[in-house]
Design a protein around this motif. Structure first.
Motif, PDB file in Angstrom:
ATOM      1  N   PHE A 269       9.846  -5.754   8.554  1.00 60.97           N
ATOM      2  CA  PHE A 269       9.190  -4.687   7.795  1.00 60.97           C
ATOM      3  C   PHE A 269      10.177  -3.562   7.450  1.00 60.97           C
ATOM      4  CE2 PHE A 269       7.032  -0.515   7.786  1.00 60.97           C
ATOM      5  CZ  PHE A 269       6.168  -0.703   6.711  1.00 60.97           C
ATOM      6  N   VAL A 270      10.232  -3.211   6.172  1.00 56.15           N
ATOM      7  CA  VAL A 270      11.049  -2.093   5.702  1.00 56.15           C
ATOM      8  C   VAL A 270      10.100  -1.062   5.091  1.00 56.15           C
ATOM      9  CG1 VAL A 270      12.863  -1.367   4.107  1.00 56.15           C
ATOM     10  CG2 VAL A 270      13.037  -3.588   5.257  1.00 56.15           C
ATOM     11  N   GLN A 271      10.183   0.167   5.548  1.00 57.42           N
ATOM     12  CA  GLN A 271       9.224   1.178   5.121  1.00 57.42           C
ATOM     13  C   GLN A 271       9.385   1.578   3.650  1.00 57.42           C
ATOM     14  OE1 GLN A 271       9.087   4.642   7.607  1.00 57.42           O
ATOM     15  NE2 GLN A 271       7.423   5.592   6.461  1.00 57.42           N
ATOM     16  N   GLY A 272      10.600   1.839   3.233  1.00 55.23           N
ATOM     17  CA  GLY A 272      10.824   2.244   1.847  1.00 55.23           C
ATOM     18  C   GLY A 272       9.976   3.441   1.455  1.00 55.23           C
ATOM     19  N   GLU A 273       9.194   3.297   0.377  1.00 56.54           N
ATOM     20  CA  GLU A 273       8.365   4.397  -0.118  1.00 56.54           C
ATOM     21  C   GLU A 273       6.958   4.398   0.480  1.00 56.54           C
ATOM     22  OE1 GLU A 273       8.282   5.113  -4.285  1.00 56.54           O
ATOM     23  OE2 GLU A 273      10.298   5.962  -4.209  1.00 56.54           O
ATOM     24  N   THR A 274       6.696   3.489   1.418  1.00 55.20           N
ATOM     25  CA  THR A 274       5.388   3.457   2.072  1.00 55.20           C
ATOM     26  C   THR A 274       5.265   4.654   3.014  1.00 55.20           C
ATOM     27  OG1 THR A 274       5.379   1.047   2.015  1.00 55.20           O
ATOM     28  CG2 THR A 274       3.836   2.097   3.523  1.00 55.20           C
ATOM     29  N   ARG A 275       4.221   5.419   2.820  1.00 58.71           N
ATOM     30  CA  ARG A 275       3.974   6.535   3.732  1.00 58.71           C
ATOM     31  C   ARG A 275       3.218   6.048   4.967  1.00 58.71           C
ATOM     32  NH1 ARG A 275       3.403   9.492  -1.143  1.00 58.71           N
ATOM     33  NH2 ARG A 275       3.029   7.433  -1.995  1.00 58.71           N
ATOM     34  N   LEU A 276       3.543   6.589   6.130  1.00 60.71           N
ATOM     35  CA  LEU A 276       2.832   6.266   7.364  1.00 60.71           C
ATOM     36  C   LEU A 276       2.052   7.486   7.837  1.00 60.71           C
ATOM     37  CD1 LEU A 276       5.448   4.173   9.416  1.00 60.71           C
ATOM     38  CD2 LEU A 276       3.642   3.354   7.904  1.00 60.71           C
ATOM     39  N   ALA A 277       0.746   7.311   7.992  1.00 60.93           N
ATOM     40  CA  ALA A 277      -0.130   8.354   8.544  1.00 60.93           C
ATOM     41  C   ALA A 277      -0.455   7.941   9.977  1.00 60.93           C
ATOM     42  CB  ALA A 277      -1.397   8.478   7.710  1.00 60.93           C
TER      43      ALA A 277
ATOM     44  N   TYR B 142       0.849  -1.194   0.000  1.00 58.46           N
ATOM     45  CA  TYR B 142       0.000   0.000   0.000  1.00 58.46           C
ATOM     46  C   TYR B 142       0.882   1.241   0.000  1.00 58.46           C
ATOM     47  CZ  TYR B 142      -3.961  -3.010   1.193  1.00 58.46           C
ATOM     48  OH  TYR B 142      -4.936  -3.981   1.177  1.00 58.46           O
ATOM     49  N   ASP B 143       0.384   2.316  -0.594  1.00 54.31           N
ATOM     50  CA  ASP B 143       1.140   3.574  -0.597  1.00 54.31           C
ATOM     51  C   ASP B 143       1.124   4.243   0.772  1.00 54.31           C
ATOM     52  OD1 ASP B 143       1.785   3.435  -3.349  1.00 54.31           O
ATOM     53  OD2 ASP B 143      -0.247   4.076  -3.846  1.00 54.31           O
ATOM     54  N   ILE B 144      -0.015   4.118   1.482  1.00 61.11           N
ATOM     55  CA  ILE B 144      -0.124   4.703   2.833  1.00 61.11           C
ATOM     56  C   ILE B 144      -0.700   3.673   3.797  1.00 61.11           C
ATOM     57  CG2 ILE B 144      -1.206   6.490   4.271  1.00 61.11           C
ATOM     58  CD1 ILE B 144      -1.320   8.341   1.904  1.00 61.11           C
ATOM     59  N   LEU B 145      -0.049   3.534   4.944  1.00 56.59           N
ATOM     60  CA  LEU B 145      -0.593   2.753   6.055  1.00 56.59           C
ATOM     61  C   LEU B 145      -1.030   3.732   7.137  1.00 56.59           C
ATOM     62  CD1 LEU B 145       2.105  -0.088   6.451  1.00 56.59           C
ATOM     63  CD2 LEU B 145      -0.001  -0.144   5.100  1.00 56.59           C
ATOM     64  N   VAL B 146      -2.226   3.532   7.679  1.00 51.88           N
ATOM     65  CA  VAL B 146      -2.781   4.463   8.674  1.00 51.88           C
ATOM     66  C   VAL B 146      -2.887   3.768  10.027  1.00 51.88           C
ATOM     67  CG1 VAL B 146      -4.756   5.933   9.246  1.00 51.88           C
ATOM     68  CG2 VAL B 146      -4.116   5.597   6.840  1.00 51.88           C
ATOM     69  N   PHE B 147      -2.297   4.376  11.062  1.00 52.23           N
ATOM     70  CA  PHE B 147      -2.295   3.799  12.410  1.00 52.23           C
ATOM     71  C   PHE B 147      -2.837   4.791  13.437  1.00 52.23           C
ATOM     72  CE2 PHE B 147       0.959   1.301  10.235  1.00 52.23           C
ATOM     73  CZ  PHE B 147       0.620   0.013  10.618  1.00 52.23           C
ATOM     74  N   PHE B 148      -3.543   4.244  14.444  1.00 52.15           N
ATOM     75  CA  PHE B 148      -4.159   5.075  15.469  1.00 52.15           C
ATOM     76  C   PHE B 148      -3.682   4.743  16.883  1.00 52.15           C
ATOM     77  CE2 PHE B 148      -6.959   5.001  11.842  1.00 52.15           C
ATOM     78  CZ  PHE B 148      -7.414   6.306  11.735  1.00 52.15           C
ATOM     79  N   SER B 149      -2.876   3.688  17.040  1.00 50.55           N
ATOM     80  CA  SER B 149      -2.443   3.317  18.389  1.00 50.55           C
ATOM     81  C   SER B 149      -1.087   2.618  18.370  1.00 50.55           C
ATOM     82  CB  SER B 149      -3.475   2.381  19.037  1.00 50.55           C
ATOM     83  OG  SER B 149      -3.398   1.093  18.421  1.00 50.55           O
TER      84      SER B 149
ATOM     85  N   VAL C 157       6.202   4.710  16.531  1.00 44.30           N
ATOM     86  CA  VAL C 157       6.727   4.620  15.158  1.00 44.30           C
ATOM     87  C   VAL C 157       8.211   5.009  15.144  1.00 44.30           C
ATOM     88  CG1 VAL C 157       6.602   5.629  12.839  1.00 44.30           C
ATOM     89  CG2 VAL C 157       4.505   5.002  14.038  1.00 44.30           C
ATOM     90  N   GLU C 158       8.508   6.135  15.783  1.00 37.52           N
ATOM     91  CA  GLU C 158       9.888   6.634  15.792  1.00 37.52           C
ATOM     92  C   GLU C 158      10.819   5.717  16.582  1.00 37.52           C
ATOM     93  OE1 GLU C 158       9.164  10.615  17.164  1.00 37.52           O
ATOM     94  OE2 GLU C 158       8.793  11.368  15.122  1.00 37.52           O
TER      95      GLU C 158
ATOM     96  N   ARG D 229       9.694   6.320   9.624  1.00 34.91           N
ATOM     97  CA  ARG D 229       9.460   7.723   9.266  1.00 34.91           C
ATOM     98  C   ARG D 229       7.956   8.024   9.327  1.00 34.91           C
ATOM     99  NH1 ARG D 229      10.582   6.881   4.453  1.00 34.91           N
ATOM    100  NH2 ARG D 229       8.468   6.952   3.615  1.00 34.91           N
ATOM    101  N   VAL D 230       7.601   9.091  10.008  1.00 37.41           N
ATOM    102  CA  VAL D 230       6.206   9.548  10.034  1.00 37.41           C
ATOM    103  C   VAL D 230       6.021  10.575   8.924  1.00 37.41           C
ATOM    104  CG1 VAL D 230       4.396  10.680  11.381  1.00 37.41           C
ATOM    105  CG2 VAL D 230       6.025   9.156  12.528  1.00 37.41           C
ATOM    106  N   ASP D 231       5.176  10.257   7.960  1.00 37.13           N
ATOM    107  CA  ASP D 231       4.963  11.156   6.820  1.00 37.13           C
ATOM    108  C   ASP D 231       3.777  12.095   7.042  1.00 37.13           C
ATOM    109  OD1 ASP D 231       6.890  10.014   4.612  1.00 37.13           O
ATOM    110  OD2 ASP D 231       5.917   8.285   5.521  1.00 37.13           O
ATOM    111  N   ILE D 232       2.748  11.601   7.722  1.00 41.14           N
ATOM    112  CA  ILE D 232       1.547  12.407   7.982  1.00 41.14           C
ATOM    113  C   ILE D 232       1.247  12.286   9.472  1.00 41.14           C
ATOM    114  CG2 ILE D 232      -0.873  12.793   7.364  1.00 41.14           C
ATOM    115  CD1 ILE D 232      -0.285  11.079   4.805  1.00 41.14           C
ATOM    116  N   LYS D 233       1.441  13.375  10.187  1.00 42.52           N
ATOM    117  CA  LYS D 233       1.251  13.372  11.640  1.00 42.52           C
ATOM    118  C   LYS D 233      -0.071  14.081  11.971  1.00 42.52           C
ATOM    119  CE  LYS D 233       5.013  14.127  14.025  1.00 42.52           C
ATOM    120  NZ  LYS D 233       6.142  14.788  14.741  1.00 42.52           N
TER     121      LYS D 233
END
Length: 262
Positions: free
Chosen positions: A209-217, A188-195, A227-228, A233-237
């Motif tokens: 798991f390697v993040q690469g070009e996957t964005r994390l929201a 997926y291009d973006i994975l979204v996490f809430f907890s 995450v950190e 990398r956090v792309d959308i905070k």
């Protein structure tokens, strides 16, 4: 603007075509459905965690007497299900004089599944725990029981800690990582996490798991920290000054990301 700057700083330049939201699919009107249609995206929903009941023996090991408390704090429907479920397991009849303090109107409404609803003994906050504390403080002579998961029991609740209320955190259920092995080859291009438990589940299922070009929201400071701590990398905070909600943040990010990469 704000999101242009974020994209400029990001090493990821790819267009967003797919999103995985680590929660169950919402019922009724859903802001993510609007985003899906607006940008012609693939959006999937998959809970990374699930709730499991604990046995009456596990509960008794906490040495907590439910009947020693005349008020109950509810912050979720899960907590309510497992509180009344535990009472049933222990063959306890909840006294009629018990007061219920619910974090929202929706959760208070759910009480009708378990008790004869009387306004005089049901009190609500305005969506946040902090808003519920002043309501509880008007009943400071009560002894409160707070049914919760193992995760919440082990986390400091600042609002409760700073109050002068007599309360007991009682674990009634536990949060477990779901089996996600079928997603091993899905990208997926973006994975979204809430907890933070969602991040824990990600690494339990995919330790390499390697993040690469996957964005994390990521929603919330504790989830961002998790995450950190894993070196990601956090792309959308979220929340941020331009977007208080995840759907709003995704909309703004995708608009900017896809505008220049058609």
């Amino acid at each position: 603007d704000f999101f242009t700057k974020i994209l400029a700083m990001s090493s990821v330049k790819a267009k967003v075509k797919s999103i995985l939201i680590s929660q169950p699919q919402p019922t009724g009107k859903c802001p993510y459905a609007v985003i899906k249609k607006k940008y012609n995206l693939k959006i999937d929903y998959r809970p990374f965690i699930h709730v499991e009941e604990i046995s009456s023996i596990e509960f008794r090991e906490q040495r907590i007497s439910i009947l020693n408390h005349d008020a109950v704090i509810f912050t979720s429907k899960h907590a309510m299900d497992h509180y009344f479920g535990m009472c049933e397991k222990l063959r306890i009849k909840v006294p009629d004089y018990t007061k219920y303090f619910c974090v929202s109107e929706a959760i208070a409404h759910y009480l009708q599944n378990f008790i004869t609803f009387r306004k005089r003994k049901v009190f609500t906050g305005e969506q946040t725990f902090a808003s519920l504390v002043p309501v509880m403080e008007k009943h400071s002579d009560s002894k409160f029981i707070y049914p919760c998961s193992d995760v919440l029991k082990n986390r400091v609740n600042k609002s409760l800690l700073e109050s002068n209320l007599d309360y007991t955190m009682a674990q009634m259920y536990k949060v477990a990582c779901s089996d996600l092995s079928d997603l091993a080859d899905v990208k997926y291009d973006i994975l979204v996490f809430f907890s933070p438990t969602g991040i824990k589940s990600l690494f339990e299922n995919f330790p390499d798991f390697v993040q690469g070009e996957t964005r994390l929201a990521i929603f919330g400071p504790t989830t961002v920290k998790s995450v950190e701590d894993h070196g990601l990398r956090v792309d959308i905070k979220v929340p941020n000054k331009n977007a208080p909600s995840m759907s709003m943040a995704l909309d703004q990010y995708i608009k900017e990301a896809n505008k220049r990469r058609r």
